[in-house]
Design a protein around this motif. Structure first.
Motif, PDB file in Angstrom:
ATOM      1  N   ALA A   1     -17.188  13.206  34.554  1.00 49.22           N
ATOM      2  CA  ALA A   1     -16.879  12.697  33.213  1.00 49.22           C
ATOM      3  C   ALA A   1     -16.315  13.834  32.386  1.00 49.22           C
ATOM      4  CB  ALA A   1     -18.108  12.112  32.539  1.00 49.22           C
ATOM      5  N   PRO A   2     -15.618  13.503  31.302  1.00 52.25           N
ATOM      6  CA  PRO A   2     -15.069  14.533  30.443  1.00 52.25           C
ATOM      7  C   PRO A   2     -16.162  15.316  29.725  1.00 52.25           C
ATOM      8  CG  PRO A   2     -14.714  12.359  29.509  1.00 52.25           C
ATOM      9  CD  PRO A   2     -15.279  12.160  30.877  1.00 52.25           C
ATOM     10  N   GLY A   3     -15.812  16.475  29.189  1.00 50.83           N
ATOM     11  CA  GLY A   3     -16.766  17.377  28.551  1.00 50.83           C
ATOM     12  C   GLY A   3     -17.274  16.887  27.215  1.00 50.83           C
ATOM     13  N   PRO A   4     -18.283  17.605  26.655  1.00 45.77           N
ATOM     14  CA  PRO A   4     -18.876  17.231  25.381  1.00 45.77           C
ATOM     15  C   PRO A   4     -17.816  17.109  24.297  1.00 45.77           C
ATOM     16  CG  PRO A   4     -20.138  18.979  26.425  1.00 45.77           C
ATOM     17  CD  PRO A   4     -18.890  18.785  27.237  1.00 45.77           C
ATOM     18  N   GLY A   5     -17.986  16.118  23.463  1.00 44.87           N
ATOM     19  CA  GLY A   5     -17.068  15.928  22.355  1.00 44.87           C
ATOM     20  C   GLY A   5     -15.710  15.394  22.766  1.00 44.87           C
ATOM     21  N   SER A   6     -15.549  15.031  24.013  1.00 44.35           N
ATOM     22  CA  SER A   6     -14.261  14.563  24.509  1.00 44.35           C
ATOM     23  C   SER A   6     -13.914  13.203  23.920  1.00 44.35           C
ATOM     24  CB  SER A   6     -14.309  14.448  26.039  1.00 44.35           C
ATOM     25  OG  SER A   6     -13.144  13.851  26.514  1.00 44.35           O
ATOM     26  N   VAL A   7     -12.644  12.995  23.710  1.00 44.59           N
ATOM     27  CA  VAL A   7     -12.174  11.684  23.247  1.00 44.59           C
ATOM     28  C   VAL A   7     -11.592  10.890  24.412  1.00 44.59           C
ATOM     29  CG1 VAL A   7     -11.752  12.439  20.890  1.00 44.59           C
ATOM     30  CG2 VAL A   7      -9.944  12.676  22.583  1.00 44.59           C
ATOM     31  N   ASP A   8     -11.783  11.401  25.631  1.00 44.40           N
ATOM     32  CA  ASP A   8     -11.229  10.750  26.813  1.00 44.40           C
ATOM     33  C   ASP A   8     -12.022   9.531  27.265  1.00 44.40           C
ATOM     34  OD1 ASP A   8      -9.254  12.643  26.879  1.00 44.40           O
ATOM     35  OD2 ASP A   8     -10.273  13.903  28.349  1.00 44.40           O
ATOM     36  N   GLY A   9     -13.191   9.310  26.705  1.00 48.68           N
ATOM     37  CA  GLY A   9     -13.987   8.193  27.151  1.00 48.68           C
ATOM     38  C   GLY A   9     -15.040   7.839  26.134  1.00 48.68           C
ATOM     39  N   PRO A  10     -15.759   6.748  26.395  1.00 43.48           N
ATOM     40  CA  PRO A  10     -16.786   6.303  25.458  1.00 43.48           C
ATOM     41  C   PRO A  10     -17.989   7.249  25.449  1.00 43.48           C
ATOM     42  CG  PRO A  10     -16.893   5.019  27.469  1.00 43.48           C
ATOM     43  CD  PRO A  10     -15.678   5.906  27.585  1.00 43.48           C
ATOM     44  N   ALA A  11     -18.730   7.234  24.356  1.00 43.47           N
ATOM     45  CA  ALA A  11     -19.968   8.007  24.286  1.00 43.47           C
ATOM     46  C   ALA A  11     -21.004   7.300  25.147  1.00 43.47           C
ATOM     47  CB  ALA A  11     -20.448   8.107  22.844  1.00 43.47           C
TER      48      ALA A  11
ATOM     49  N   ARG B   1     -26.315  20.203  29.311  1.00 45.55           N
ATOM     50  CA  ARG B   1     -25.177  20.488  28.432  1.00 45.55           C
ATOM     51  C   ARG B   1     -23.887  19.896  28.991  1.00 45.55           C
ATOM     52  NH1 ARG B   1     -26.911  26.718  27.149  1.00 45.55           N
ATOM     53  NH2 ARG B   1     -28.504  26.176  25.588  1.00 45.55           N
ATOM     54  N   ALA B   2     -23.761  19.893  30.318  1.00 49.46           N
ATOM     55  CA  ALA B   2     -22.546  19.383  30.953  1.00 49.46           C
ATOM     56  C   ALA B   2     -22.389  17.875  30.799  1.00 49.46           C
ATOM     57  CB  ALA B   2     -22.527  19.764  32.433  1.00 49.46           C
ATOM     58  N   VAL B   3     -23.500  17.139  30.749  1.00 50.38           N
ATOM     59  CA  VAL B   3     -23.402  15.675  30.652  1.00 50.38           C
ATOM     60  C   VAL B   3     -23.558  15.156  29.228  1.00 50.38           C
ATOM     61  CG1 VAL B   3     -24.193  15.333  33.026  1.00 50.38           C
ATOM     62  CG2 VAL B   3     -25.848  15.209  31.134  1.00 50.38           C
ATOM     63  N   ASP B   4     -23.802  16.053  28.283  1.00 48.37           N
ATOM     64  CA  ASP B   4     -24.024  15.640  26.894  1.00 48.37           C
ATOM     65  C   ASP B   4     -22.728  15.142  26.271  1.00 48.37           C
ATOM     66  OD1 ASP B   4     -24.968  15.246  24.333  1.00 48.37           O
ATOM     67  OD2 ASP B   4     -25.023  17.383  23.835  1.00 48.37           O
ATOM     68  N   ARG B   5     -22.700  13.879  25.882  1.00 47.83           N
ATOM     69  CA  ARG B   5     -21.549  13.286  25.212  1.00 47.83           C
ATOM     70  C   ARG B   5     -21.914  12.837  23.806  1.00 47.83           C
ATOM     71  NH1 ARG B   5     -20.382  15.392  29.041  1.00 47.83           N
ATOM     72  NH2 ARG B   5     -19.235  14.699  30.853  1.00 47.83           N
ATOM     73  N   GLY B   6     -23.096  13.265  23.335  1.00 48.14           N
ATOM     74  CA  GLY B   6     -23.534  12.921  21.994  1.00 48.14           C
ATOM     75  C   GLY B   6     -24.340  11.641  21.897  1.00 48.14           C
ATOM     76  N   ALA B   7     -24.542  10.932  23.011  1.00 52.48           N
ATOM     77  CA  ALA B   7     -25.305   9.682  23.004  1.00 52.48           C
ATOM     78  C   ALA B   7     -26.715   9.880  23.544  1.00 52.48           C
ATOM     79  CB  ALA B   7     -24.582   8.615  23.819  1.00 52.48           C
ATOM     80  N   GLY B   8     -27.071  11.111  23.872  1.00 54.72           N
ATOM     81  CA  GLY B   8     -28.383  11.408  24.434  1.00 54.72           C
ATOM     82  C   GLY B   8     -28.270  11.834  25.884  1.00 54.72           C
ATOM     83  N   VAL B   9     -29.285  12.552  26.335  1.00 53.49           N
ATOM     84  CA  VAL B   9     -29.349  13.005  27.721  1.00 53.49           C
ATOM     85  C   VAL B   9     -30.715  12.620  28.275  1.00 53.49           C
ATOM     86  CG1 VAL B   9     -29.320  14.985  29.287  1.00 53.49           C
ATOM     87  CG2 VAL B   9     -27.773  14.932  27.307  1.00 53.49           C
ATOM     88  N   ALA B  10     -30.714  11.797  29.301  1.00 46.85           N
ATOM     89  CA  ALA B  10     -31.942  11.382  29.972  1.00 46.85           C
ATOM     90  C   ALA B  10     -32.137  12.254  31.200  1.00 46.85           C
ATOM     91  CB  ALA B  10     -31.847   9.920  30.370  1.00 46.85           C
TER      92      ALA B  10
ATOM     93  N   LEU C   1     -32.800  22.029  25.286  1.00 48.31           N
ATOM     94  CA  LEU C   1     -31.886  20.989  25.758  1.00 48.31           C
ATOM     95  C   LEU C   1     -31.111  20.405  24.581  1.00 48.31           C
ATOM     96  CD1 LEU C   1     -34.348  19.361  28.289  1.00 48.31           C
ATOM     97  CD2 LEU C   1     -32.384  20.811  28.813  1.00 48.31           C
ATOM     98  N   PRO C   2     -29.986  19.756  24.845  1.00 49.87           N
ATOM     99  CA  PRO C   2     -29.198  19.169  23.754  1.00 49.87           C
ATOM    100  C   PRO C   2     -30.031  18.198  22.916  1.00 49.87           C
ATOM    101  CG  PRO C   2     -27.964  19.089  25.813  1.00 49.87           C
ATOM    102  CD  PRO C   2     -29.361  19.522  26.161  1.00 49.87           C
ATOM    103  N   PRO C   3     -29.712  18.067  21.635  1.00 55.63           N
ATOM    104  CA  PRO C   3     -30.410  17.082  20.796  1.00 55.63           C
ATOM    105  C   PRO C   3     -30.296  15.694  21.420  1.00 55.63           C
ATOM    106  CG  PRO C   3     -28.969  18.474  19.471  1.00 55.63           C
ATOM    107  CD  PRO C   3     -28.665  18.784  20.908  1.00 55.63           C
ATOM    108  N   GLY C   4     -31.368  14.928  21.315  1.00 57.88           N
ATOM    109  CA  GLY C   4     -31.354  13.588  21.887  1.00 57.88           C
ATOM    110  C   GLY C   4     -31.700  13.566  23.363  1.00 57.88           C
ATOM    111  N   SER C   5     -32.224  14.666  23.895  1.00 54.24           N
ATOM    112  CA  SER C   5     -32.640  14.703  25.306  1.00 54.24           C
ATOM    113  C   SER C   5     -34.078  14.209  25.419  1.00 54.24           C
ATOM    114  CB  SER C   5     -32.562  16.132  25.850  1.00 54.24           C
ATOM    115  OG  SER C   5     -31.239  16.589  25.890  1.00 54.24           O
TER     116      SER C   5
END
Length: 148
Positions: free
Chosen positions: A8-18, A74-83, A104-108
């Motif tokens: 998947a694209p990196g954090p903050g990417s606009v290439d895909g959905p959150a 950090r690699a999978v964080d797209r701002g929607a949370g990390v499980a 860990l990123p916020p929302g983990s």
């Protein structure tokens, strides 16, 4: 790093959905990768949530690496949370410590689910764009899967 593959694209990417990102933490890099591959394949057919395997030690042995877990999250964080889903023992304790120390990123958060079935359920659900609560519920529901 071996044992960490992210799709998947990196954090903050606009290439895909959150989407909620998923990190699979195992004592074995091979186990983490195999479960990540299985979950990705079963979620295929559209957008697949970002998944990273964080297994084994930095030198390739059995064990748990806090650094590998943090890098994967950090690699999978797209701002929607990390499980994060851990296999057993010290991997669970390591994830809990990282959460308590805000490493860990916020929302983990740590999922309470069986490793294989929970991973598949989490990735499939996250791939639909579901919010964190639905991803967590889907993974936890995997405890009820009966085989007889």
């Amino acid at each position: 790093m071996t044992g960490e593959r992210v799709v998947a694209p990196g954090p903050g990417s606009v290439d895909g959905p959150a989407l909620v990102g998923i990190v699979l933490v195992s004592h074995s890099a091979r186990v983490a990768e195999a479960v990540a591959d299985l979950a990705r394949e079963l979620a295929a057919g559209g957008t697949v949530a970002p998944v990273a395997a964080a297994g084994g030690t930095a030198v390739g042995g059995l064990g748990t690496s806090a650094e590998r877990i943090v890098a994967a999250a950090r690699a999978v964080d797209r701002g929607a949370g990390v499980a994060l889903l851990a296999d057993l023992g010290s991997s669970v304790l390591t994830v809990k410590a990282l959460l308590m120390e805000d490493e860990l990123p916020p929302g983990s958060w740590l999922l309470d689910a069986p490793f294989v079935e929970g991973a598949v359920a989490a990735v499939v659900t996250a791939s639909t764009g579901a919010p964190p609560a639905e991803v967590a519920a889907s993974a936890a529901d995997a405890y009820t899967y009966r085989k007889t």
